[in-house]
Design a protein around this motif. Sequence first.
Motif, mmCIF file in Angstrom:
data_model
loop_
_atom_site.group_PDB
_atom_site.id
_atom_site.type_symbol
_atom_site.label_atom_id
_atom_site.label_comp_id
_atom_site.label_asym_id
_atom_site.label_seq_id
_atom_site.Cartn_x
_atom_site.Cartn_y
_atom_site.Cartn_z
ATOM 1 N N VAL A 97 35.292 34.925 30.740
ATOM 2 C CA VAL A 97 35.519 36.250 30.154
ATOM 3 C C VAL A 97 34.395 36.535 29.170
ATOM 4 N N VAL A 98 33.804 37.713 29.263
ATOM 5 C CA VAL A 98 32.743 38.116 28.340
ATOM 6 C C VAL A 98 33.196 39.362 27.583
ATOM 7 N N ASN A 99 33.092 39.323 26.258
ATOM 8 C CA ASN A 99 33.370 40.498 25.433
ATOM 9 C C ASN A 99 32.175 41.436 25.456
ATOM 10 N N VAL A 100 32.426 42.730 25.647
ATOM 11 C CA VAL A 100 31.357 43.722 25.639
ATOM 12 C C VAL A 100 31.723 44.831 24.666
ATOM 13 N N VAL A 101 30.714 45.551 24.196
ATOM 14 C CA VAL A 101 30.945 46.567 23.172
ATOM 15 C C VAL A 101 30.757 47.979 23.696
ATOM 16 N N ASN A 102 30.489 48.140 24.989
ATOM 17 C CA ASN A 102 30.421 49.485 25.560
ATOM 18 C C ASN A 102 30.803 49.445 27.035
ATOM 19 N N GLU A 103 31.228 50.580 27.560
ATOM 20 C CA GLU A 103 31.726 50.658 28.928
ATOM 21 C C GLU A 103 30.642 50.363 29.961
ATOM 22 N N SER A 104 29.424 50.786 29.690
ATOM 23 C CA SER A 104 28.358 50.568 30.665
ATOM 24 C C SER A 104 28.093 49.075 30.867
ATOM 25 N N ALA A 105 28.178 48.317 29.782
ATOM 26 C CA ALA A 105 27.983 46.871 29.900
ATOM 27 C C ALA A 105 29.105 46.238 30.707
ATOM 28 N N ALA A 106 30.306 46.806 30.608
ATOM 29 C CA ALA A 106 31.461 46.233 31.292
ATOM 30 C C ALA A 106 31.322 46.270 32.802
ATOM 31 N N THR A 107 30.519 47.180 33.315
ATOM 32 C CA THR A 107 30.383 47.320 34.762
ATOM 33 C C THR A 107 29.053 46.782 35.285
ATOM 34 N N SER A 108 28.270 46.144 34.414
ATOM 35 C CA SER A 108 26.919 45.755 34.809
ATOM 36 C C SER A 108 26.773 44.302 35.219
ATOM 37 N N VAL A 109 27.832 43.514 35.100
ATOM 38 C CA VAL A 109 27.739 42.106 35.445
ATOM 39 C C VAL A 109 28.780 41.744 36.498
ATOM 40 N N GLU A 110 28.461 40.724 37.282
ATOM 41 C CA GLU A 110 29.367 40.246 38.307
ATOM 42 C C GLU A 110 29.714 38.776 38.052
ATOM 43 N N GLY A 111 30.836 38.370 38.588
ATOM 44 C CA GLY A 111 31.225 36.967 38.506
ATOM 45 C C GLY A 111 32.008 36.603 37.271
ATOM 46 N N VAL A 112 32.213 37.556 36.347
ATOM 47 C CA VAL A 112 33.001 37.308 35.138
ATOM 48 C C VAL A 112 33.904 38.500 34.879
ATOM 49 N N THR A 113 34.953 38.278 34.124
ATOM 50 C CA THR A 113 35.786 39.372 33.630
ATOM 51 C C THR A 113 35.179 39.890 32.335
ATOM 52 N N THR A 114 35.048 41.215 32.201
ATOM 53 C CA THR A 114 34.548 41.794 30.947
ATOM 54 C C THR A 114 35.712 42.426 30.190
ATOM 55 N N ARG A 115 35.617 42.354 28.863
ATOM 56 C CA ARG A 115 36.685 42.866 28.012
ATOM 57 C C ARG A 115 36.056 43.674 26.890
ATOM 58 N N LEU A 116 36.466 44.923 26.732
ATOM 59 C CA LEU A 116 35.912 45.795 25.702
ATOM 60 C C LEU A 116 36.502 45.425 24.344
ATOM 61 N N VAL A 117 35.631 45.153 23.350
ATOM 62 C CA VAL A 117 36.069 44.804 22.002
ATOM 63 C C VAL A 117 35.433 45.752 20.993
ATOM 64 N N THR A 118 35.934 45.730 19.773
ATOM 65 C CA THR A 118 35.488 46.697 18.769
ATOM 66 C C THR A 118 34.375 46.187 17.865
ATOM 67 N N ARG A 119 34.277 44.858 17.693
ATOM 68 C CA ARG A 119 33.290 44.324 16.765
ATOM 69 C C ARG A 119 32.148 43.655 17.518
ATOM 70 N N THR A 120 30.925 43.999 17.151
ATOM 71 C CA THR A 120 29.745 43.419 17.786
ATOM 72 C C THR A 120 29.478 42.022 17.225
ATOM 73 N N THR A 121 28.631 41.292 17.919
ATOM 74 C CA THR A 121 28.215 39.982 17.413
ATOM 75 C C THR A 121 27.558 40.116 16.054
ATOM 76 N N ALA A 122 26.732 41.141 15.884
ATOM 77 C CA ALA A 122 26.039 41.352 14.611
ATOM 78 C C ALA A 122 27.029 41.586 13.483
ATOM 79 N N GLU A 123 28.085 42.350 13.746
ATOM 80 C CA GLU A 123 29.086 42.618 12.711
ATOM 81 C C GLU A 123 29.841 41.341 12.341
ATOM 82 N N LEU A 124 30.194 40.561 13.331
ATOM 83 C CA LEU A 124 30.910 39.315 13.048
ATOM 84 C C LEU A 124 30.020 38.329 12.303
ATOM 85 N N GLU A 125 28.761 38.239 12.712
ATOM 86 C CA GLU A 125 27.855 37.308 12.039
ATOM 87 C C GLU A 125 27.545 37.766 10.619
#
Length: 365
Positions: A97-125
Amino acid sequence: MRELLRSAVAAGACALLAGALAPATAFADPTVTIEGYSTDVRAEAVSALVAERGLGTASAEALLRTQEAATSALDAALAQLGDSAAGGYLDESGAPVVNVVNESAATSVEGVTTRLVTRTTAELESARDELEALPQVSHTAIAVDPVTNQVVVTVGEAVIGAAGTAGLLAAAERMGDTVRIEHVAGGFEPAIYGGEAITGGGSRCSAGFNVNSGGQDYIVDAGHCTAAVSQWNVGPSVDASFPGDDYGLIRNDTGSAPGAVSLYDGSVQEIASASDAHVGQSICKSGSTTGLTCGTVEATNVTVNYPQGAVHELVQTSASAGSGDSGGALFAGSVGLGITSGMGEDSSFFQPLTEALGAYGVRLN
Protein backbone atom coordinates in the motif's frame (compact mmCIF):
# COMPACT_ATOMS: atom_id res chain seq x y z
CA MET A 1 36.33 -24.61 23.46
CA ARG A 2 38.01 -23.33 20.29
CA GLU A 3 35.93 -25.73 18.15
CA LEU A 4 32.72 -24.66 19.89
CA LEU A 5 33.58 -21.05 19.17
CA ARG A 6 34.28 -21.71 15.51
CA SER A 7 31.01 -23.61 15.15
CA ALA A 8 28.93 -20.81 16.59
CA VAL A 9 30.56 -18.13 14.49
CA ALA A 10 30.18 -20.22 11.37
CA ALA A 11 26.47 -20.13 12.06
CA GLY A 12 26.60 -16.33 12.31
CA ALA A 13 26.53 -15.91 16.09
CA CYS A 14 29.04 -15.08 18.81
CA ALA A 15 29.54 -18.15 20.97
CA LEU A 16 29.22 -16.09 24.11
CA LEU A 17 27.27 -18.12 26.65
CA ALA A 18 24.45 -18.74 24.19
CA GLY A 19 22.71 -21.37 26.30
CA ALA A 20 20.19 -24.02 25.24
CA LEU A 21 17.00 -22.83 23.61
CA ALA A 22 13.94 -24.73 22.50
CA PRO A 23 13.24 -25.16 18.78
CA ALA A 24 10.71 -22.86 17.15
CA THR A 25 7.10 -23.91 17.54
CA ALA A 26 5.83 -25.28 14.21
CA PHE A 27 2.22 -24.59 13.31
CA ALA A 28 2.84 -25.36 9.64
CA ASP A 29 3.15 -28.67 7.83
CA PRO A 30 6.91 -29.49 7.98
CA THR A 31 6.77 -30.84 4.42
CA VAL A 32 5.75 -27.42 3.04
CA THR A 33 8.63 -25.28 1.80
CA ILE A 34 8.88 -21.56 1.06
CA GLU A 35 11.71 -20.33 -1.11
CA GLY A 36 14.37 -18.47 0.90
CA TYR A 37 13.07 -19.71 4.28
CA SER A 38 14.71 -22.42 6.35
CA THR A 39 12.30 -24.91 7.95
CA ASP A 40 12.59 -23.39 11.44
CA VAL A 41 12.29 -19.79 10.27
CA ARG A 42 9.22 -20.63 8.20
CA ALA A 43 7.59 -22.39 11.16
CA GLU A 44 8.32 -19.54 13.60
CA ALA A 45 7.26 -16.84 11.12
CA VAL A 46 3.99 -18.66 10.44
CA SER A 47 3.41 -19.04 14.20
CA ALA A 48 3.89 -15.30 14.69
CA LEU A 49 1.50 -14.41 11.85
CA VAL A 50 -1.13 -16.75 13.24
CA ALA A 51 -0.77 -15.28 16.74
CA GLU A 52 -0.46 -11.59 15.79
CA ARG A 53 -2.84 -11.31 12.86
CA GLY A 54 -5.23 -14.18 13.34
CA LEU A 55 -4.35 -15.67 9.94
CA GLY A 56 -4.84 -19.32 9.14
CA THR A 57 -1.73 -21.39 8.47
CA ALA A 58 -2.32 -21.49 4.73
CA SER A 59 -2.85 -17.71 4.57
CA ALA A 60 0.31 -17.08 6.61
CA GLU A 61 2.34 -19.31 4.30
CA ALA A 62 0.89 -17.55 1.25
CA LEU A 63 1.88 -14.18 2.73
CA LEU A 64 5.48 -15.32 3.21
CA ARG A 65 5.63 -16.65 -0.36
CA THR A 66 4.63 -13.30 -1.83
CA GLN A 67 6.31 -10.95 0.64
CA GLU A 68 9.59 -10.39 -1.24
CA ALA A 69 7.70 -9.50 -4.43
CA ALA A 70 5.40 -7.21 -2.44
CA THR A 71 8.30 -5.29 -0.87
CA SER A 72 9.96 -4.95 -4.29
CA ALA A 73 6.72 -3.54 -5.74
CA LEU A 74 6.48 -1.13 -2.81
CA ASP A 75 10.05 0.09 -3.30
CA ALA A 76 9.44 0.61 -7.02
CA ALA A 77 6.22 2.56 -6.45
CA LEU A 78 7.78 4.82 -3.83
CA ALA A 79 10.70 5.56 -6.16
CA GLN A 80 8.34 6.30 -9.06
CA LEU A 81 6.06 8.62 -7.07
CA GLY A 82 8.77 10.59 -5.28
CA ASP A 83 7.28 13.53 -3.36
CA SER A 84 3.75 12.50 -4.38
CA ALA A 85 4.04 9.56 -2.01
CA ALA A 86 3.73 9.84 1.76
CA GLY A 87 5.21 6.51 2.75
CA GLY A 88 4.01 2.98 2.29
CA TYR A 89 3.52 -0.31 4.07
CA LEU A 90 2.35 -3.91 3.75
CA ASP A 91 -1.21 -4.40 4.96
CA GLU A 92 -2.45 -7.25 7.16
CA SER A 93 -2.69 -9.55 4.15
CA GLY A 94 0.83 -8.66 3.01
CA ALA A 95 -0.29 -6.51 0.07
CA PRO A 96 1.73 -3.33 -0.72
CA VAL A 97 0.00 0.00 0.00
CA VAL A 98 1.36 3.43 -0.94
CA ASN A 99 0.04 6.68 0.54
CA VAL A 100 -0.44 9.45 -2.03
CA VAL A 101 -1.34 13.10 -1.63
CA ASN A 102 -3.23 13.71 -4.88
CA GLU A 103 -5.65 11.86 -7.14
CA SER A 104 -3.39 11.89 -10.18
CA ALA A 105 -0.69 10.03 -8.28
CA ALA A 106 -3.25 7.45 -7.17
CA THR A 107 -3.82 6.33 -10.75
CA SER A 108 -0.23 6.49 -11.99
CA VAL A 109 1.24 3.33 -10.50
CA GLU A 110 0.53 -0.36 -10.95
CA GLY A 111 1.08 -3.36 -8.73
CA VAL A 112 0.22 -1.60 -5.45
CA THR A 113 -2.84 -0.24 -3.71
CA THR A 114 -2.81 3.57 -3.41
CA ARG A 115 -4.48 5.42 -0.56
CA LEU A 116 -5.19 9.16 -0.50
CA VAL A 117 -3.93 10.82 2.71
CA THR A 118 -3.96 14.39 3.99
CA ARG A 119 -0.41 14.88 5.27
CA THR A 120 2.63 14.89 2.99
CA THR A 121 5.98 13.37 3.88
CA ALA A 122 7.39 16.89 4.20
CA GLU A 123 4.70 17.87 6.70
CA LEU A 124 5.25 14.77 8.80
CA GLU A 125 9.02 15.17 8.74
CA SER A 126 8.68 18.85 9.70
CA ALA A 127 6.65 17.87 12.77
CA ARG A 128 9.14 15.15 13.58
CA ASP A 129 12.11 17.52 13.21
CA GLU A 130 10.44 20.05 15.52
CA LEU A 131 10.03 17.40 18.22
CA GLU A 132 13.57 16.08 17.79
CA ALA A 133 14.95 19.61 18.11
CA LEU A 134 13.71 19.74 21.71
CA PRO A 135 16.04 18.66 24.54
CA GLN A 136 16.43 14.89 24.42
CA VAL A 137 14.25 12.90 26.81
CA SER A 138 15.47 9.38 27.60
CA HIS A 139 13.06 6.46 27.23
CA THR A 140 11.09 8.09 24.43
CA ALA A 141 10.86 7.31 20.72
CA ILE A 142 9.67 9.33 17.72
CA ALA A 143 8.51 7.72 14.48
CA VAL A 144 6.32 8.30 11.43
CA ASP A 145 3.41 5.87 11.13
CA PRO A 146 2.44 5.44 7.45
CA VAL A 147 -0.67 3.44 8.36
CA THR A 148 -2.27 6.35 10.24
CA ASN A 149 -0.34 9.13 8.41
CA GLN A 150 0.85 10.52 11.75
CA VAL A 151 3.97 11.10 13.81
CA VAL A 152 4.01 8.87 16.90
CA VAL A 153 5.69 9.84 20.16
CA THR A 154 6.12 6.81 22.43
CA VAL A 155 6.81 7.53 26.09
CA GLY A 156 8.04 4.84 28.47
CA GLU A 157 6.92 4.99 32.08
CA ALA A 158 10.59 5.20 33.09
CA VAL A 159 10.50 8.80 31.83
CA ILE A 160 8.01 10.00 34.45
CA GLY A 161 9.40 13.09 36.12
CA ALA A 162 12.40 13.37 33.80
CA ALA A 163 13.49 16.83 32.72
CA GLY A 164 12.02 17.87 29.42
CA THR A 165 9.12 15.43 29.44
CA ALA A 166 6.46 18.08 29.94
CA GLY A 167 7.89 20.21 27.14
CA LEU A 168 7.96 17.27 24.71
CA LEU A 169 4.38 16.28 25.46
CA ALA A 170 3.14 19.88 25.27
CA ALA A 171 4.79 20.37 21.88
CA ALA A 172 3.26 17.12 20.62
CA GLU A 173 -0.19 18.11 21.81
CA ARG A 174 0.05 21.51 20.07
CA MET A 175 0.37 19.69 16.75
CA GLY A 176 -3.11 18.23 17.07
CA ASP A 177 -3.87 15.00 15.22
CA THR A 178 -0.62 15.22 13.24
CA VAL A 179 0.99 13.64 16.30
CA ARG A 180 -0.18 10.69 18.38
CA ILE A 181 1.17 10.09 21.88
CA GLU A 182 1.45 6.53 23.16
CA HIS A 183 2.46 5.42 26.65
CA VAL A 184 4.19 2.09 27.31
CA ALA A 185 5.49 0.33 30.38
CA GLY A 186 9.19 0.41 31.22
CA GLY A 187 11.69 2.24 29.05
CA PHE A 188 14.12 1.73 26.17
CA GLU A 189 17.54 0.23 26.71
CA PRO A 190 20.30 -1.10 24.46
CA ALA A 191 20.05 -4.89 24.58
CA ILE A 192 23.55 -5.49 25.95
CA TYR A 193 23.95 -7.76 28.95
CA GLY A 194 26.47 -7.08 31.70
CA GLY A 195 28.01 -9.50 34.14
CA GLU A 196 28.76 -12.51 31.94
CA ALA A 197 32.38 -12.48 30.88
CA ILE A 198 33.75 -12.52 27.36
CA THR A 199 37.36 -12.09 26.34
CA GLY A 200 38.44 -8.56 27.18
CA GLY A 201 35.26 -7.43 28.89
CA GLY A 202 32.29 -8.26 31.06
CA SER A 203 29.55 -7.93 28.47
CA ARG A 204 27.75 -10.32 26.15
CA CYS A 205 26.34 -9.53 22.73
CA SER A 206 25.28 -11.54 19.67
CA ALA A 207 26.95 -11.50 16.27
CA GLY A 208 25.09 -9.99 13.36
CA PHE A 209 26.16 -10.85 9.82
CA ASN A 210 29.40 -12.24 8.43
CA VAL A 211 30.82 -9.88 5.80
CA ASN A 212 34.09 -9.35 3.96
CA SER A 213 36.28 -6.69 2.41
CA GLY A 214 39.62 -7.15 0.66
CA GLY A 215 39.83 -10.80 1.61
CA GLN A 216 39.31 -10.15 5.33
CA ASP A 217 36.22 -11.45 7.15
CA TYR A 218 34.36 -9.23 9.58
CA ILE A 219 31.13 -9.28 11.58
CA VAL A 220 28.81 -6.27 11.45
CA ASP A 221 27.38 -5.82 14.91
CA ALA A 222 25.79 -3.28 17.23
CA GLY A 223 27.89 -0.17 17.75
CA HIS A 224 27.14 -0.05 21.46
CA CYS A 225 28.70 -3.52 21.71
CA THR A 226 31.87 -2.74 19.76
CA ALA A 227 32.24 0.58 21.59
CA ALA A 228 32.09 -1.18 24.95
CA VAL A 229 34.39 -4.16 24.28
CA SER A 230 37.72 -4.00 22.44
CA GLN A 231 38.41 -7.75 22.18
CA TRP A 232 35.84 -10.50 21.60
CA ASN A 233 36.22 -14.25 21.50
CA VAL A 234 36.05 -14.02 17.70
CA GLY A 235 38.44 -11.09 17.20
CA PRO A 236 38.90 -7.39 17.99
CA SER A 237 36.45 -4.56 17.54
CA VAL A 238 37.71 -2.30 14.77
CA ASP A 239 35.02 0.41 14.69
CA ALA A 240 31.91 1.66 16.49
CA SER A 241 29.24 4.23 15.69
CA PHE A 242 27.04 4.87 18.74
CA PRO A 243 24.97 6.85 19.60
CA GLY A 244 23.56 8.53 16.49
CA ASP A 245 23.84 5.18 14.72
CA ASP A 246 24.20 1.74 16.26
CA TYR A 247 26.56 -0.25 14.06
CA GLY A 248 30.08 -1.53 14.55
CA LEU A 249 32.62 -3.87 13.01
CA ILE A 250 34.46 -6.85 14.52
CA ARG A 251 37.35 -8.54 12.74
CA ASN A 252 36.55 -12.23 12.44
CA ASP A 253 39.77 -14.13 13.14
CA THR A 254 38.20 -17.57 13.50
CA GLY A 255 38.77 -18.63 9.88
CA SER A 256 35.08 -19.48 9.45
CA ALA A 257 32.48 -16.96 8.27
CA PRO A 258 29.71 -18.41 6.08
CA GLY A 259 26.70 -16.35 5.07
CA ALA A 260 24.21 -17.82 7.50
CA VAL A 261 22.50 -16.93 10.78
CA SER A 262 22.31 -19.33 13.72
CA LEU A 263 18.79 -20.23 14.87
CA TYR A 264 20.14 -21.54 18.20
CA ASP A 265 18.71 -25.03 17.74
CA GLY A 266 21.46 -26.51 15.60
CA SER A 267 20.09 -25.16 12.29
CA VAL A 268 20.81 -22.01 10.30
CA GLN A 269 19.12 -19.58 7.93
CA GLU A 270 21.09 -18.76 4.80
CA ILE A 271 21.34 -15.01 4.06
CA ALA A 272 21.60 -14.15 0.37
CA SER A 273 20.99 -10.38 0.19
CA ALA A 274 20.31 -7.21 2.18
CA SER A 275 17.40 -4.81 1.92
CA ASP A 276 15.47 -2.16 3.85
CA ALA A 277 12.52 -3.10 6.06
CA HIS A 278 8.93 -1.93 5.52
CA VAL A 279 6.06 -1.42 7.96
CA GLY A 280 3.84 -4.51 7.98
CA GLN A 281 6.63 -6.85 6.88
CA SER A 282 6.86 -10.27 8.55
CA ILE A 283 10.34 -10.63 10.07
CA CYS A 284 12.42 -12.82 12.39
CA LYS A 285 15.33 -12.13 14.75
CA SER A 286 18.12 -14.33 16.01
CA GLY A 287 19.95 -13.59 19.26
CA SER A 288 21.96 -15.46 21.87
CA THR A 289 19.47 -14.79 24.68
CA THR A 290 16.02 -15.28 23.16
CA GLY A 291 17.03 -17.35 20.13
CA LEU A 292 14.69 -17.22 17.14
CA THR A 293 11.70 -14.92 17.52
CA CYS A 294 9.42 -13.52 14.83
CA GLY A 295 6.94 -10.68 14.45
CA THR A 296 6.06 -7.69 12.31
CA VAL A 297 7.77 -4.39 11.44
CA GLU A 298 5.85 -1.71 13.34
CA ALA A 299 7.77 1.39 12.22
CA THR A 300 10.88 2.47 10.34
CA ASN A 301 13.08 5.57 10.59
CA VAL A 302 12.51 5.61 14.36
CA THR A 303 14.49 7.82 16.73
CA VAL A 304 14.99 6.07 20.08
CA ASN A 305 16.26 8.12 23.00
CA TYR A 306 18.34 5.68 25.03
CA PRO A 307 19.89 6.90 28.29
CA GLN A 308 23.25 6.87 26.43
CA GLY A 309 21.95 9.13 23.65
CA ALA A 310 19.63 9.22 20.66
CA VAL A 311 19.90 6.69 17.84
CA HIS A 312 18.17 7.54 14.56
CA GLU A 313 16.59 5.65 11.65
CA LEU A 314 15.96 2.43 13.57
CA VAL A 315 13.46 -0.29 12.65
CA GLN A 316 10.85 -1.09 15.31
CA THR A 317 9.33 -4.59 15.45
CA SER A 318 7.10 -6.76 17.62
CA ALA A 319 9.68 -9.60 17.74
CA SER A 320 10.84 -10.17 21.30
CA ALA A 321 14.43 -9.38 22.27
CA GLY A 322 16.31 -9.60 25.54
CA SER A 323 19.54 -8.49 27.15
CA GLY A 324 22.41 -10.11 25.30
CA ASP A 325 20.63 -10.10 21.92
CA SER A 326 22.41 -6.89 20.88
CA GLY A 327 24.00 -7.24 17.47
CA GLY A 328 21.84 -10.21 16.51
CA ALA A 329 20.38 -10.51 13.02
CA LEU A 330 17.01 -9.26 11.77
CA PHE A 331 15.89 -10.90 8.54
CA ALA A 332 12.96 -11.95 6.35
CA GLY A 333 13.77 -15.38 4.96
CA SER A 334 17.11 -15.09 3.17
CA VAL A 335 17.04 -11.26 3.14
CA GLY A 336 19.07 -9.51 5.86
CA LEU A 337 17.41 -6.41 7.28
CA GLY A 338 19.00 -5.22 10.50
CA ILE A 339 21.17 -5.51 13.61
CA THR A 340 19.61 -5.71 17.07
CA SER A 341 19.99 -2.38 18.86
CA GLY A 342 17.64 -2.32 21.83
CA MET A 343 14.30 -3.13 23.35
CA GLY A 344 11.29 -1.68 25.07
CA GLU A 345 8.43 -3.32 26.95
CA ASP A 346 6.74 -4.73 23.84
CA SER A 347 9.02 -3.68 20.98
CA SER A 348 12.53 -4.29 19.68
CA PHE A 349 14.72 -1.90 17.68
CA PHE A 350 17.20 -2.60 14.90
CA GLN A 351 19.93 -0.71 13.05
CA PRO A 352 19.27 -1.05 9.28
CA LEU A 353 21.77 -3.47 7.76
CA THR A 354 22.09 -1.64 4.43
CA GLU A 355 23.36 1.50 6.19
CA ALA A 356 26.03 -0.46 8.06
CA LEU A 357 27.18 -2.29 4.92
CA GLY A 358 27.46 1.01 3.06
CA ALA A 359 29.29 2.74 5.90
CA TYR A 360 32.02 0.08 5.99
CA GLY A 361 32.11 -0.83 2.30
CA VAL A 362 31.67 -4.53 3.11
CA ARG A 363 29.69 -7.29 1.42
CA LEU A 364 27.66 -10.11 2.88
CA ASN A 365 29.41 -13.49 2.79
